[in-house]
Design a protein around this motif. Structure first.
Motif, PDB file in Angstrom:
ATOM      1  N   THR A 437       0.847  -1.187   0.000  1.00 43.14           N
ATOM      2  CA  THR A 437       0.000   0.000   0.000  1.00 43.14           C
ATOM      3  C   THR A 437       0.887   1.242   0.000  1.00 43.14           C
ATOM      4  O   THR A 437       2.073   1.191   0.339  1.00 43.14           O
ATOM      5  N   VAL A 438       0.300   2.351  -0.393  1.00 46.35           N
ATOM      6  CA  VAL A 438       1.021   3.624  -0.438  1.00 46.35           C
ATOM      7  C   VAL A 438       0.392   4.566   0.577  1.00 46.35           C
ATOM      8  O   VAL A 438      -0.830   4.776   0.574  1.00 46.35           O
ATOM      9  N   GLU A 439       1.225   5.109   1.442  1.00 43.50           N
ATOM     10  CA  GLU A 439       0.769   6.122   2.399  1.00 43.50           C
ATOM     11  C   GLU A 439       0.974   7.488   1.746  1.00 43.50           C
ATOM     12  O   GLU A 439       2.101   7.896   1.487  1.00 43.50           O
ATOM     13  N   LEU A 440      -0.124   8.169   1.457  1.00 47.58           N
ATOM     14  CA  LEU A 440      -0.070   9.465   0.790  1.00 47.58           C
ATOM     15  C   LEU A 440       0.051  10.554   1.841  1.00 47.58           C
ATOM     16  O   LEU A 440      -0.811  10.692   2.713  1.00 47.58           O
ATOM     17  N   LEU A 441       1.119  11.349   1.752  1.00 48.24           N
ATOM     18  CA  LEU A 441       1.401  12.358   2.765  1.00 48.24           C
ATOM     19  C   LEU A 441       0.939  13.749   2.370  1.00 48.24           C
ATOM     20  O   LEU A 441       0.612  14.559   3.229  1.00 48.24           O
ATOM     21  N   GLY A 442       0.936  14.054   1.077  1.00 49.91           N
ATOM     22  CA  GLY A 442       0.426  15.350   0.657  1.00 49.91           C
ATOM     23  C   GLY A 442       1.329  16.044  -0.333  1.00 49.91           C
ATOM     24  O   GLY A 442       2.443  15.615  -0.616  1.00 49.91           O
ATOM     25  N   ARG A 443       0.839  17.156  -0.862  1.00 48.23           N
ATOM     26  CA  ARG A 443       1.531  17.915  -1.895  1.00 48.23           C
ATOM     27  C   ARG A 443       2.729  18.659  -1.283  1.00 48.23           C
ATOM     28  O   ARG A 443       2.609  19.311  -0.254  1.00 48.23           O
ATOM     29  N   ASP A 444       3.869  18.539  -1.934  1.00 46.04           N
ATOM     30  CA  ASP A 444       5.086  19.161  -1.417  1.00 46.04           C
ATOM     31  C   ASP A 444       4.947  20.675  -1.343  1.00 46.04           C
ATOM     32  O   ASP A 444       5.549  21.321  -0.486  1.00 46.04           O
ATOM     33  N   SER A 445       4.140  21.267  -2.221  1.00 50.74           N
ATOM     34  CA  SER A 445       3.991  22.723  -2.243  1.00 50.74           C
ATOM     35  C   SER A 445       3.298  23.252  -0.999  1.00 50.74           C
ATOM     36  O   SER A 445       3.365  24.446  -0.716  1.00 50.74           O
ATOM     37  N   VAL A 446       2.633  22.374  -0.227  1.00 54.67           N
ATOM     38  CA  VAL A 446       2.026  22.824   1.031  1.00 54.67           C
ATOM     39  C   VAL A 446       2.684  22.140   2.230  1.00 54.67           C
ATOM     40  O   VAL A 446       2.124  22.093   3.319  1.00 54.67           O
ATOM     41  N   ALA A 457       1.095  18.897   5.335  1.00 57.28           N
ATOM     42  CA  ALA A 457      -0.159  19.520   5.748  1.00 57.28           C
ATOM     43  C   ALA A 457      -1.318  18.533   5.717  1.00 57.28           C
ATOM     44  O   ALA A 457      -2.141  18.497   6.641  1.00 57.28           O
ATOM     45  N   GLU A 458      -1.398  17.725   4.661  1.00 56.32           N
ATOM     46  CA  GLU A 458      -2.539  16.820   4.530  1.00 56.32           C
ATOM     47  C   GLU A 458      -2.512  15.723   5.586  1.00 56.32           C
ATOM     48  O   GLU A 458      -3.568  15.224   6.000  1.00 56.32           O
TER      49      GLU A 458
END
Length: 551
Positions: A437-446, A457-458
């Protein structure tokens, strides 16, 4: 077999002429009727010279050889006709955020060099103010009448009258699978950019999962359409605005899959009663929405009203946080449904999926990767294997875009070679876990750099939204003399609930390391989001810095 959207739609329409395929207000269009309207629009565009001028093979990845048709529209049949009609003329449609102010619109139309603009009459005053600022005035303005009653702009044509005067015959051009599909990014963290896909590429990456098995293994478009005609049709409801990629993909999947596409009567806001009435009346089987911002009011209305919802088989969510508790609430109300929490971007298509059913507790934050999805090391030198503890870049290979319109530098930064394989790295951070599975951490720009630590942030938003008193949240960084940047949470609480900062911190620290916890909370009546449900991080940063007001 590789497909152009317009060519596939034309063949499906020939195979299923009398099947109803689109319902919007008092319009109920069969495939034959919609195909005729698409042809008329395509022939109108061609009559103005709006078509292809350079073949794909002669162009750089960031270049377009086609004219561009801007769709400045709310949801409805005209939006679908605009996408398919442009493709049938071998032009390329593009999405326009109808919430943009004049300066933003002028930037978008100039960046895209829009040769035609199809717009609802309610937007005519704003468009009139923008037109003098365009470097290349459009060759064609088509105004769609609506409740505003606004008069035609000078030089504009009435949409229905213009279609009625155009030929209904199949256009005398041959759309190609390598013709462009253009999708502008939302611009919530920076200026919007036009992502250039081939029609075949986005069909396989964002839409193909809904087509019958074998559709891509046949030798001709007619054979593919025959497979689709023999499959079970679905009734599909895209709830976000069609200016949002996921809504376009849901709509195209419905039509190109031989199904029926339906829209609520009210399209300028989320009208929950109208949506549930439509679902029960038309027997909607697949629908998609954007995060808690859509799901919560729909659940509230379902509990208040006398609705069945029994036809719903699939609920797609994505584009913003959909908390595990809200997914569980949907499944309690619609126990027969499957929830597909889909993550992706304009640059990757549908890339990650988290499936929830009534048989097991809903989860959030971890996803199964689609074919071609991987995580790439920070320095772009290798693909991280499942179980590697490093944080990397979420990536996708194979069916990915060509580049960004007119932006060589950004194209070369985002679409890179890793181990000799061309990949899209749009800027999302992730970890590839040992169970694949992939743990999605968020957009680097935020991402927030606080005290030397990277905080996504996410990830903080997911931890906060789990609190039962939080309705919506967005997390940003603001300058801090001590930390460089500090975490600030902008929260909207549920009616009748007002948890203290201490209570929120106590709850959140059970899910987050201490250094990731917010240093401050700002309470607002509502979190500002785009019509597609995506958080406006620019507004949030200004609010955290004290230079904006709550909405």
């Amino acid at each position: 077999m590789r497909y152009n959207h317009a060519a596939l739609f034309a063949e499906v329409a020939d195979a299923l002429p009398d099947r109803e395929c689109l319902v919007f207000r008092d319009r109920r269009l069969t495939f034959a009727a919609l195909s005729e309207r698409v042809n008329r629009l395509a022939n109108l565009l061609l009559s103005q010279g709006i078509t292809i001028h350079q073949r794909r093979a002669s162009l750089q990845p960031w270049e377009s050889g086609q004219d561009h048709v801007a769709l400045y529209l709310l949801n409805g049949n005209e939006y679908v006709e605009g996408m398919l009609g442009a493709a049938a003329a071998r032009a390329a449609s593009l999405n326009v955020n109808y919430r943009y102010v004049e300066a933003e619109l002028a930037y978008l139309f100039n960046d895209a060099n829009a040769r035609a603009i199809i717009y609802h009459a309610r937007f005519a005053p704003t468009l009139a103010a923008v037109l003098p600022d365009l470097e290349h005035p459009p060759a064609l303005l088509l105004q769609v009448a609506d409740e505003s009653g606004n008069a035609l702009l000078p030089g504009a044509l009435d949409y229905e009258q213009a279609l009625a005067s155009a030929s209904p015959a199949r256009p005398d051009v041959e759309p190609d699978p390598d013709d462009l599909y253009v999708l502008y990014t939302g611009g919530t963290t920076g200026m919007p950019k036009g992502v250039l896909w081939t029609q075949a590429g986005i069909l396989e990456s964002g839409i193909g999962a809904f087509l019958p098995e074998g559709t891509f293994e046949v030798d001709t478009v007619a054979e593919g359409a025959a497979l689709i005609a023999q499959s079970e049709p679905a009734v599909v409801l895209p709830l976000p605005p069609l200016m949002h990629g996921a809504a376009q993909w849901m709509a195209l999947a419905g039509l190109l899959g031989g199904g029926k596409l339906v829209f609520p009567d009210v399209v300028d806001k989320l009208d929950a009663p109208a949506i549930w009435e439509l679902i029960d009346r038309e027997g909607v089987q697949r629908m998609n929405m954007v995060g808690n911002a859509f799901a919560t009011p729909l659940c509230d209305e379902f509990e208040r009203g006398d609705y069945s919802g029994a036809s719903v088989q699939l609920v797609g969510v994505g584009g913003a946080i959909t908390s595990a508790s809200v997914k569980q609430r949907i499944l309690t109300l619609l126990p027969q449904a499957v929830i597909a929490d889909v993550a992706g971007s304009s640059e990757t298509g549908s890339q990650l999926t988290n499936i929830s059913t009534a048989a097991a507790p809903a989860t959030s934050g971890s996803f199964l990767p689609a074919a071609g999805t991987c995580v790439v090391a920070e320095d772009h030198t290798r693909v991280l294997e499942p179980g590697d503890p490093a944080t990397g870049w979420l990536a996708r290979e194979n069916q990915i875009p060509l580049g960004y319109l007119n932006d060589q530098a950004k194209t070369e930064r985002t679409f890179v070679e890793v181990d000799g394989r061309r990949m899209a790295l749009p800027g999302d951070r992730a970890r590839h876990l040992a169970d694949n599975t992939v743990e999605l951490l968020g957009r680097d720009s935020v991402t927030i750099n606080s005290g030397g630590e990277k905080i996504f942030a996410e990830e903080v938003e997911h931890a906060l939204i789990a609190h039962p008193g939080i309705q919506d949240v967005v997390v940003v960084g603001r300058p801090s003399e001590r930390w460089g940047s500090e975490v600030v949470a902008i929260v909207a609480t549920k009616p009748g609930q007002d948890p203290t900062d201490a209570e929120l911190l106590a709850d959140t620290k059970t899910r987050l390391a201490r250094y990731k916890l917010p240093k401050a909370f700002i309470r607002v009546p509502a979190v500002l989001r785009s019509p597609a449900g995506k958080a406006d991080y620019r507004w949030a940063k200004d609010l955290a810095a004290g230079s904006a007001l709550p909405v």
